[in-house]
Design a protein around this motif. Sequence first.
Motif, short mmCIF file in Angstrom:
data_model
loop_
_atom_site.label_atom_id
_atom_site.label_comp_id
_atom_site.label_asym_id
_atom_site.label_seq_id
_atom_site.Cartn_x
_atom_site.Cartn_y
_atom_site.Cartn_z
N ARG A 76 0.06 11.78 -2.32
CA ARG A 76 -0.53 13.12 -2.24
C ARG A 76 -0.58 13.69 -3.64
O ARG A 76 0.42 13.70 -4.36
CB ARG A 76 0.32 14.02 -1.33
N ASN A 87 -10.81 14.13 -8.92
CA ASN A 87 -11.63 13.13 -8.25
C ASN A 87 -11.01 11.75 -8.40
O ASN A 87 -10.01 11.57 -9.09
CB ASN A 87 -13.09 13.17 -8.74
N ARG A 88 -11.61 10.77 -7.77
CA ARG A 88 -11.05 9.42 -7.72
C ARG A 88 -10.93 8.78 -9.10
O ARG A 88 -9.92 8.13 -9.41
CB ARG A 88 -11.93 8.56 -6.81
N ARG A 143 -5.15 13.42 -0.74
CA ARG A 143 -4.39 12.26 -0.25
C ARG A 143 -5.16 10.98 -0.50
O ARG A 143 -6.38 10.96 -0.43
CB ARG A 143 -4.09 12.40 1.23
N GLY A 144 -4.41 9.92 -0.77
CA GLY A 144 -5.05 8.66 -1.04
C GLY A 144 -4.13 7.48 -0.78
O GLY A 144 -2.97 7.65 -0.40
N VAL A 164 -6.96 1.98 -6.56
CA VAL A 164 -6.99 3.14 -5.66
C VAL A 164 -7.97 2.78 -4.54
O VAL A 164 -9.17 2.69 -4.76
CB VAL A 164 -7.42 4.42 -6.39
N GLU A 193 -8.32 4.30 -1.30
CA GLU A 193 -8.93 5.47 -0.67
C GLU A 193 -8.46 6.72 -1.41
O GLU A 193 -7.36 6.75 -1.92
CB GLU A 193 -8.47 5.60 0.79
N TYR A 194 -9.34 7.74 -1.41
CA TYR A 194 -8.91 9.02 -1.94
C TYR A 194 -9.79 10.12 -1.37
O TYR A 194 -11.02 10.04 -1.45
CB TYR A 194 -8.95 9.06 -3.47
N ASP A 195 -9.17 11.14 -0.81
CA ASP A 195 -9.88 12.29 -0.24
C ASP A 195 -9.60 13.49 -1.14
O ASP A 195 -8.48 13.99 -1.18
CB ASP A 195 -9.38 12.55 1.19
N GLU A 196 -10.63 13.94 -1.86
CA GLU A 196 -10.47 15.06 -2.79
C GLU A 196 -10.07 16.35 -2.08
O GLU A 196 -9.32 17.15 -2.64
CB GLU A 196 -11.77 15.31 -3.56
N THR A 230 -7.49 7.53 -10.91
CA THR A 230 -7.33 6.14 -11.34
C THR A 230 -6.98 6.06 -12.82
O THR A 230 -6.06 5.34 -13.21
CB THR A 230 -8.63 5.35 -11.06
N TYR A 254 0.85 -1.19 0.00
CA TYR A 254 0.00 0.00 0.00
C TYR A 254 0.89 1.24 0.00
O TYR A 254 1.82 1.33 0.81
CB TYR A 254 -0.91 -0.01 1.23
#
Length: 98
Positions: free
Chosen positions: A9, A17-18, A54-55, A45, A47-50, A22, A5
Amino acid sequence: MRRRYLAVRVESEASVNREELTDAVWRAVTQLFGEYGASQVGLVVIEYDEQNGRGVVRCSHKAVPMVKASLASITEINEKPTAIRVLGGSGTLKALHK
């Protein structure tokens, strides 16, 4: 399959967006290593926080150098200058979040 994993950033002028992230990562892997190389990566992917940019990206343990090189090669997403930095890596999500 053993997995790794990677915490990443995304630094961009515009929000990413995710799905865009991707697509950009898959495109970079395919351009650098071809279809066969992309099939060996096992990229997802997780996790991803717009908001924070960070993901977490999951890949095969053998493909970590390939994924890092692919992430470093991304210079734009949606025609906006973008850089993706690898913050760290781990064999488990729990250890990565620490």
